[in-house]
Scaffold this active site. Structure first.
Site, short mmCIF file in Angstrom:
data_model
loop_
_atom_site.label_atom_id
_atom_site.label_comp_id
_atom_site.label_asym_id
_atom_site.label_seq_id
_atom_site.Cartn_x
_atom_site.Cartn_y
_atom_site.Cartn_z
N TYR A 240 41.30 48.05 27.47
CA TYR A 240 40.47 48.37 28.64
C TYR A 240 39.40 49.35 28.15
O TYR A 240 39.71 50.46 27.75
CB TYR A 240 41.30 48.98 29.76
N HIS A 272 38.30 39.15 29.79
CA HIS A 272 39.23 38.68 30.81
C HIS A 272 38.78 39.04 32.22
O HIS A 272 38.74 38.20 33.12
CB HIS A 272 40.63 39.25 30.55
N HIS A 273 38.49 40.31 32.46
CA HIS A 273 37.91 40.69 33.75
C HIS A 273 37.11 41.97 33.62
O HIS A 273 37.26 42.72 32.64
CB HIS A 273 38.98 40.80 34.86
N HIS A 343 38.09 44.45 30.55
CA HIS A 343 39.39 44.12 30.00
C HIS A 343 39.21 43.02 28.96
O HIS A 343 38.81 41.90 29.27
CB HIS A 343 40.33 43.64 31.10
N HIS A 422 45.40 44.29 45.40
CA HIS A 422 45.75 45.09 44.22
C HIS A 422 47.19 45.58 44.29
O HIS A 422 47.62 46.16 45.28
CB HIS A 422 44.82 46.31 44.12
N HIS A 424 50.42 46.79 41.03
CA HIS A 424 50.65 46.94 39.59
C HIS A 424 51.62 45.86 39.13
O HIS A 424 51.72 44.80 39.76
CB HIS A 424 51.12 48.35 39.29
N MET A 497 51.48 50.08 43.63
CA MET A 497 50.48 50.19 44.70
C MET A 497 50.59 48.97 45.59
O MET A 497 51.14 47.94 45.20
CB MET A 497 49.07 50.28 44.12
#
Length: 614
Positions: A240, A272-273, A343, A422, A424, A497
């Site tokens: 990241y 990737h993002h 990422h 979102h 984890h 989260m």
């Protein structure tokens, strides 16, 4: 009432028995379907009468790290069908493409192209719990074309969203886990194939997208690139990368009306993002930084750059704002700094690759009627919301209550046009639904195959109008079967989260509408569970919540009582203004919103129901 006449003869009973037996045999024979046979690829001839895709393939995503398999597709909502094109750069003896719940090779819905050494075949197949492949008795994938071209082999086929075949995957809104594999040897029969013995991989995409045409941008639109500064991608699987970019000095207020990805050519299978975050407007200065987001030596101020401005994931298209709204950028009250996060997924450990990927913002000084806003729904980032260990399925729900929306929303309400879900690593599904008058009336966003490794802003099929007094419920599904200790809420990747960042207009002062269980009732839970398990020396209140959870004896009863607590106990409602302060009012010990009617999922044509509304 008599069923049989007392004078019924033995001959009559015998005739009735054999008549019933014959009828049963007819039913069994009629319902039996012999296993289907695969399609001989050589028999497929191009024909104007065949079902060709209604449009070129607008959606694309590379499947493998080398970029040798490219997936493209188009959607027909009118026919409830999806058209899929698979391009293979170097085809040997076949290819496997499939879908499964979370990218598993087992219990997967497959389409396979293979050769026997003399002929090539195409068929709808499935894998069992051990990865063994069988031809499906219902052939629901229709081959349209198989052709060798200069840049590779192309396979074009289609299938319905839903086939009502228990061996087939239901294609619905949300993340789809695509599995793929290449065959290095011919197969005498498909039953010889075991997915665990070939090279396979997983990719995630959003298959169902809104089919609205892209709007035209005006001549006054300008662009700003927020991109990595010629980074050398680290030689490791996951990185990241963070970069701080400052906005131009004295930049006046503009509206962002569109953004899109900018990917360095050749890195399409590695990037990737990407996300762009606004830093807090209160910060007058943020240190320049370009490096790993996980570096412990990075400037602490980067932690205050958390407000999502743009998000892109592999396969995503350009993001357009509604015609009446734009996201404000610049001006005296705006943030002066942006944080880029890229990422890189580099499983082949490619070394020395340089990258300048990022996001291109399209903005205009001609302000639209409304500022767009971003609001957080779900659960507060706090350890009081926890998930027991060894759970196959555990649910947590965050509330945006009617009291908060009544207090903070304008009379005409707000219009949600996009959202970003979102969680984890333990997250498996997220669902946000609108409740009005105690009844679920409209789905905002749902993804029952959610993956923390694939998070992007998703445009809704239609905007959702939230009125004052409405309730928004955000429910997350978790799996902790691989964990021996409880998982608490928090910012760490091994914490959890449950959030939905909704994009809406007109912007209000309500920036956060989230909840958590009342702390007093949670302490009662700790006291009760410790006494139940014979621990009379409870240290409840003397240590923090995370320690109290870790010190509990976890069995089925402990988890079931915690689940009951979260579904019945009062909540602390965080109805926060953009200043991070609560709106005036009493927000502690609020009752959980009552829901008396659950929204039913639409039925698909094969189920005998109406076509789902797109």
């Amino acid at each position: 009432m008599r069923i049989f006449n007392k004078h019924l003869r033995l001959q009559d009973v015998t005739i009735m028995y054999f008549t019933a037996l014959a009828a049963l045999m007819v039913i069994l024979v009629a319902s039996y379907q012999a296993p289907s046979v695969p399609v001989d690829v050589s028999t497929i001839k191009p024909s104007s009468s065949r079902s060709l895709p209604p449009l070129p393939m607008p959606f694309r995503a590379p499947l493998d790290p080398r970029g040798e398999l490219l997936l493209a597709w188009n959607i027909s909502y009118a026919k409830q069908e999806i058209y899929i094109e698979l391009q293979v750069a170097k085809l040997k003896h076949g290819v496997v493409l499939g879908m499964s719940d979370r990218g598993e090779l087992t219990n997967a819905d497959l389409v396979v192209l293979w050769d026997s050494g003399t002929k090539s075949y195409f068929g709808d197949a499935w894998s069992d719990s051990e990865g063994h492949v069988s031809l499906d008795s219902h052939q629901d994938y229709e081959l349209i074309e198989a052709k060798e071209k200069a840049d590779g082999f192309y396979l074009l086929f289609k299938r319905p969203f839903s086939t009502c075949d228990p061996q087939d995957y239901l294609i619905e809104e949300g993340t789809v886990h695509i599995i793929y594999g290449l065959l290095d040897q011919p197969l005498a029969s498909l039953e010889e194939l075991n997915l665990s013995r070939i090279h396979t991989g997983v990719q995630r995409v959003l298959m169902l997208r809104p089919d609205d045409p892209s709007p035209t941008l005006g001549p006054d639109v300008q662009t700003m690139d927020v991109v990595a500064p010629d980074v050398i991608i680290p030689s490791q699987e996951t990185t990241y990368w963070c970069f701080i970019q400052k906005l131009p000095e004295n930049m006046p207020k503009n509206h962002i009306i569109m953004y899109e990805s900018v990917i360095t050519p050749g890195n399409e299978a590695i990037v990737h993002h990407i996300e762009v975050f606004e830093c807090s407007p209160d910060m007058k200065d943020v240190p320049q930084y370009s490096g790993s987001c996980d570096d412990n030596m990075k400037p602490r101020k980067l932690n205050y750059c958390r407000h999502v401005l743009a998000a892109w994931a592999m396969g995503a298209e350009a993001f357009y704002y509604p015609p009446d709204a734009g996201l404000a950028m610049g001006g005296p009250s705006s943030s002066k700094f942006l944080r880029l996060e890229v990422h890189y997924h580099n499983p082949l450990i490619v070394a020395g690759r340089r990258d300048s990927s990022g996001i291109r913002l399209h903005y205009t000084p001609r302000l639209r009627p409304y500022d767009a806003g971003i609001m957080e729904l779900g659960l507060v980032y706090t350890p009081v919301m926890a998930i027991p260990p060894k759970q196959r399925t555990f649910y947590l729900t965050g509330y945006c209550t009617s009291k908060c929306t009544q207090t903070a929303l304008p009379q005409g309400g707000i219009y949600i046009f996009a959202s970003q879900l979102h969680t984890h690593l333990a997250g498996r599904g997220v669902r946000t639904v609108l409740v009005r008058g105690g009844k679920e009336v409209e789905m905002v966003q749902e993804d029952q195959h959610f993956s923390t490794h694939y998070q992007t802003i998703r445009v809704l099929q239609k905007m959702v109008n939230v009125l004052p007094g409405d309730v928004l419920l955000t429910k997350c599904t978790y799996n902790t079967e691989d964990r021996s200790k409880p998982t608490v809420g928090g910012f760490g990747i091994m914490e959890e989260m449950c959030v939905n960042y909704i994009h809406y207009y007109p912007r209000t002062q309500l920036e956060l509408c989230k909840s958590h269980v009342d702390m007093g009732y949670l302490q009662k839970y700790f006291n009760f569970i410790n006494r139940f398990h014979g621990n009379e020396q409870c240290v409840c209140g003397e240590v923090d919540v995370t320690q109290q959870f870790s010190q509990l004896h976890w069995d089925d009863f402990t988890g079931e009582v915690l689940d009951s607590l979260y579904n019945t106990a009062p909540i602390f409602m965080h109805c926060n203004q953009s200043t991070a302060r609560l709106f005036p009012g009493e927000w502690e010990k609020q009752p959980i919103p009552v829901v008396t009617s659950i929204l039913e999922k639409p039925r698909y044509p094969c189920e005998g129901g109406a076509v789902p509304i797109s």
